[in-house]
Design a protein around this motif. Structure first.
Motif, short mmCIF file in Angstrom:
data_model
loop_
_atom_site.label_atom_id
_atom_site.label_comp_id
_atom_site.label_asym_id
_atom_site.label_seq_id
_atom_site.Cartn_x
_atom_site.Cartn_y
_atom_site.Cartn_z
N GLU A 27 10.26 4.61 -3.09
CA GLU A 27 10.79 5.25 -4.29
C GLU A 27 10.10 6.57 -4.62
OE1 GLU A 27 11.00 2.61 -7.62
OE2 GLU A 27 12.02 1.02 -6.48
N ALA A 28 8.82 6.70 -4.31
CA ALA A 28 8.12 7.95 -4.61
C ALA A 28 8.17 8.93 -3.45
CB ALA A 28 6.65 7.65 -4.97
N GLY A 29 8.40 8.44 -2.25
CA GLY A 29 8.47 9.33 -1.10
C GLY A 29 7.12 9.83 -0.62
N ILE A 30 6.05 9.11 -0.97
CA ILE A 30 4.72 9.52 -0.54
C ILE A 30 4.46 9.03 0.89
CG2 ILE A 30 3.77 9.56 -2.86
CD1 ILE A 30 2.60 6.78 -2.34
N ASP A 31 3.36 9.52 1.46
CA ASP A 31 3.02 9.17 2.84
C ASP A 31 1.97 8.07 2.92
OD1 ASP A 31 4.59 11.26 4.29
OD2 ASP A 31 3.32 12.59 3.10
N GLY A 32 1.23 7.83 1.85
CA GLY A 32 0.18 6.82 1.90
C GLY A 32 -0.60 6.78 0.61
N PHE A 33 -1.79 6.16 0.66
CA PHE A 33 -2.55 5.86 -0.54
C PHE A 33 -4.03 6.20 -0.41
CE2 PHE A 33 1.02 2.96 -0.23
CZ PHE A 33 1.61 3.08 -1.48
N ASN A 34 -4.61 6.58 -1.54
CA ASN A 34 -6.05 6.68 -1.68
C ASN A 34 -6.48 5.47 -2.51
OD1 ASN A 34 -8.67 7.67 -1.67
ND2 ASN A 34 -8.35 8.94 -3.48
N ILE A 35 -7.18 4.53 -1.89
CA ILE A 35 -7.42 3.23 -2.51
C ILE A 35 -8.63 3.28 -3.43
CG2 ILE A 35 -7.93 0.81 -2.07
CD1 ILE A 35 -6.50 1.11 0.60
N SER A 36 -8.40 2.92 -4.69
CA SER A 36 -9.46 2.77 -5.66
C SER A 36 -10.03 1.36 -5.56
CB SER A 36 -8.92 3.05 -7.07
OG SER A 36 -9.95 2.97 -8.02
N TYR A 37 -11.11 1.11 -6.27
CA TYR A 37 -11.74 -0.21 -6.17
C TYR A 37 -12.55 -0.50 -7.43
CZ TYR A 37 -16.03 2.38 -5.22
OH TYR A 37 -17.10 3.24 -5.33
N ALA A 38 -12.85 -1.78 -7.61
CA ALA A 38 -13.76 -2.20 -8.68
C ALA A 38 -15.10 -2.59 -8.10
CB ALA A 38 -13.16 -3.36 -9.45
N VAL A 39 -15.10 -3.24 -6.94
CA VAL A 39 -16.32 -3.72 -6.30
C VAL A 39 -16.33 -3.24 -4.85
CG1 VAL A 39 -17.63 -5.75 -5.57
CG2 VAL A 39 -16.45 -5.75 -7.78
N SER A 40 -17.42 -2.64 -4.44
CA SER A 40 -17.57 -2.18 -3.05
C SER A 40 -18.80 -2.83 -2.43
CB SER A 40 -17.72 -0.65 -3.01
OG SER A 40 -17.86 -0.20 -1.69
N PRO A 41 -18.66 -3.41 -1.23
CA PRO A 41 -17.49 -3.37 -0.35
C PRO A 41 -16.52 -4.52 -0.55
CG PRO A 41 -19.32 -4.37 0.82
CD PRO A 41 -19.85 -4.01 -0.56
N GLY A 42 -16.73 -5.37 -1.57
CA GLY A 42 -15.94 -6.58 -1.71
C GLY A 42 -14.44 -6.38 -1.72
N ASP A 43 -13.95 -5.42 -2.51
CA ASP A 43 -12.50 -5.20 -2.58
C ASP A 43 -11.94 -4.74 -1.25
OD1 ASP A 43 -12.40 -6.00 -5.19
OD2 ASP A 43 -12.42 -3.98 -6.03
N PHE A 44 -12.69 -3.92 -0.52
CA PHE A 44 -12.23 -3.46 0.79
C PHE A 44 -12.25 -4.59 1.81
CE2 PHE A 44 -14.03 0.44 -1.19
CZ PHE A 44 -12.84 1.13 -1.33
N GLN A 45 -13.23 -5.49 1.71
CA GLN A 45 -13.26 -6.65 2.59
C GLN A 45 -12.07 -7.56 2.34
OE1 GLN A 45 -17.18 -8.01 1.46
NE2 GLN A 45 -18.16 -7.08 3.26
N ASP A 46 -11.68 -7.69 1.07
CA ASP A 46 -10.49 -8.48 0.74
C ASP A 46 -9.23 -7.84 1.32
OD1 ASP A 46 -11.98 -10.33 -0.65
OD2 ASP A 46 -11.62 -9.42 -2.62
N ILE A 47 -9.16 -6.53 1.28
CA ILE A 47 -8.00 -5.83 1.84
C ILE A 47 -7.90 -6.09 3.34
CG2 ILE A 47 -7.08 -3.54 2.38
CD1 ILE A 47 -8.13 -2.65 -0.40
N VAL A 48 -9.04 -6.00 4.03
CA VAL A 48 -9.05 -6.25 5.47
C VAL A 48 -8.66 -7.70 5.77
CG1 VAL A 48 -10.53 -6.38 7.51
CG2 VAL A 48 -10.73 -4.44 5.95
N LYS A 49 -9.18 -8.63 4.98
CA LYS A 49 -8.94 -10.05 5.23
C LYS A 49 -7.52 -10.47 4.89
CE LYS A 49 -10.57 -14.68 3.92
NZ LYS A 49 -11.56 -15.44 3.13
N TRP A 50 -7.02 -10.05 3.73
CA TRP A 50 -5.76 -10.58 3.24
C TRP A 50 -4.57 -9.63 3.45
CZ3 TRP A 50 -6.15 -15.49 2.53
CH2 TRP A 50 -7.31 -16.06 2.02
N LEU A 51 -4.77 -8.33 3.16
CA LEU A 51 -3.63 -7.42 3.13
C LEU A 51 -3.25 -6.86 4.49
CD1 LEU A 51 -1.51 -5.89 1.51
CD2 LEU A 51 -3.22 -4.13 1.04
N LEU A 52 -4.22 -6.44 5.29
CA LEU A 52 -3.89 -5.80 6.56
C LEU A 52 -3.05 -6.68 7.48
CD1 LEU A 52 -6.91 -3.54 7.56
CD2 LEU A 52 -5.00 -3.12 6.01
#
Length: 256
Positions: A186-211
């Motif tokens: 809907e926005a026609g963007i190419d990708g994302f700049n990912i924000s976070y609350a906890v580092s590296p925990g939120d990024f580890q969750d992304i790798v584990k669950w989302l990717l």
């Protein structure tokens, strides 16, 4: 300054891959001429789409291929095995938010002393810059279940305290992937700049669950396509150097 040989070893890309943030008139003028990737503000896909289309038009007007300027938006991702677990994690994060710090930040944006209102005063009003007012309107339009919610100081803290003024994608891998796909479509963007609350925990969750979910959908790579940022972002197979339509490409000496 006199012309002469470069006595330091250049990088493999020669010119670094050029990011730019800021969508003011001056920011857009600069980005559409010089940037190779631009970070866009926006909390609602349809409004961001208007900005995307304007930038692509300006880029073409500067004699550049619009595909050579990638557009990314900020997003806060909180993902877990289920929607319920992800929402519980988000609520836990909120319990650690700095209430006063967040209000001080927002007061600075508004140039208004917010202490004159109680935390849950539904008569809360402000007369800040148009960009700030539209940001709050976008929150109401994009967060499920908040379309007619009264805005209070407490509500503002909840929206700003975790991850900043970005849209949120909170839920199971499928839920988060659906939200991200909606933004791409809907926005026609190419990708994302990912924000976070906890580092590296939120990024580890992304790798584990989302990717894994994104890879199943065929929208995320298994490995980098090339060793440089330019090649990976542009994905056009034209190598690591500035593209010929970039104004910086003319500042090079041909090998003799």
């Amino acid at each position: 300054m006199k012309e002469g040989p470069l006595t330091t070893s250049p990088s493999y890309q020669r010119t670094p891959f050029l990011f730019q943030a800021g969508a003011s008139s001056a920011g857009k003028a600069f980005a559409t001429k010089h940037a190779e990737c631009m970070f866009l503000p926006g909390l609602e896909p349809a409004r961001t789409r208007e900005l995307v289309e304007d930038i692509r038009k300006r880029t073409a007007g500067n004699g550049r291929n619009p595909d050579n300027l990638k557009l990314i938006a900020g997003v806060l991702i909180i993902v877990d095995e289920t929607d319920e677990k992800a929402q519980a994690k988000y609520q836990d994060y909120l319990s650690y938010a700095d209430y006063e710090g967040t209000l001080s930040l927002f007061s600075g944006w508004l140039n208004t002393d917010l202490s004159q209102w109680d935390d849950d005063d539904e008569n809360f009003r402000f007369t800040g810059p148009g960009g700030i007012q539209s940001m709050v309107t976008s929150w109401s339009a994009t967060i499920p279940g908040t379309e007619n919610v009264k805005w209070t100081k407490r509500r503002i803290v909840q929206e700003l305290a975790i991850g900043g003024a970005h849209p949120r994608a909170i839920g199971s891998p499928k839920t988060v992937a659906d939200i991200l796909q909606k933004w791409i479509d809907e926005a026609g963007i190419d990708g994302f700049n990912i924000s976070y609350a906890v580092s590296p925990g939120d990024f580890q969750d992304i790798v584990k669950w989302l990717l894994p979910e994104l890879r199943t959908r065929g929208v995320f790579w298994n490995d980098y396509a090339a060793p440089t940022a330019r090649e990976n972002f542009l994905g056009d197979g034209l190598g690591p150097r500035l593209r010929d339509d970039h104004p910086g490409s003319k500042y090079k000496w041909a090998a003799e």
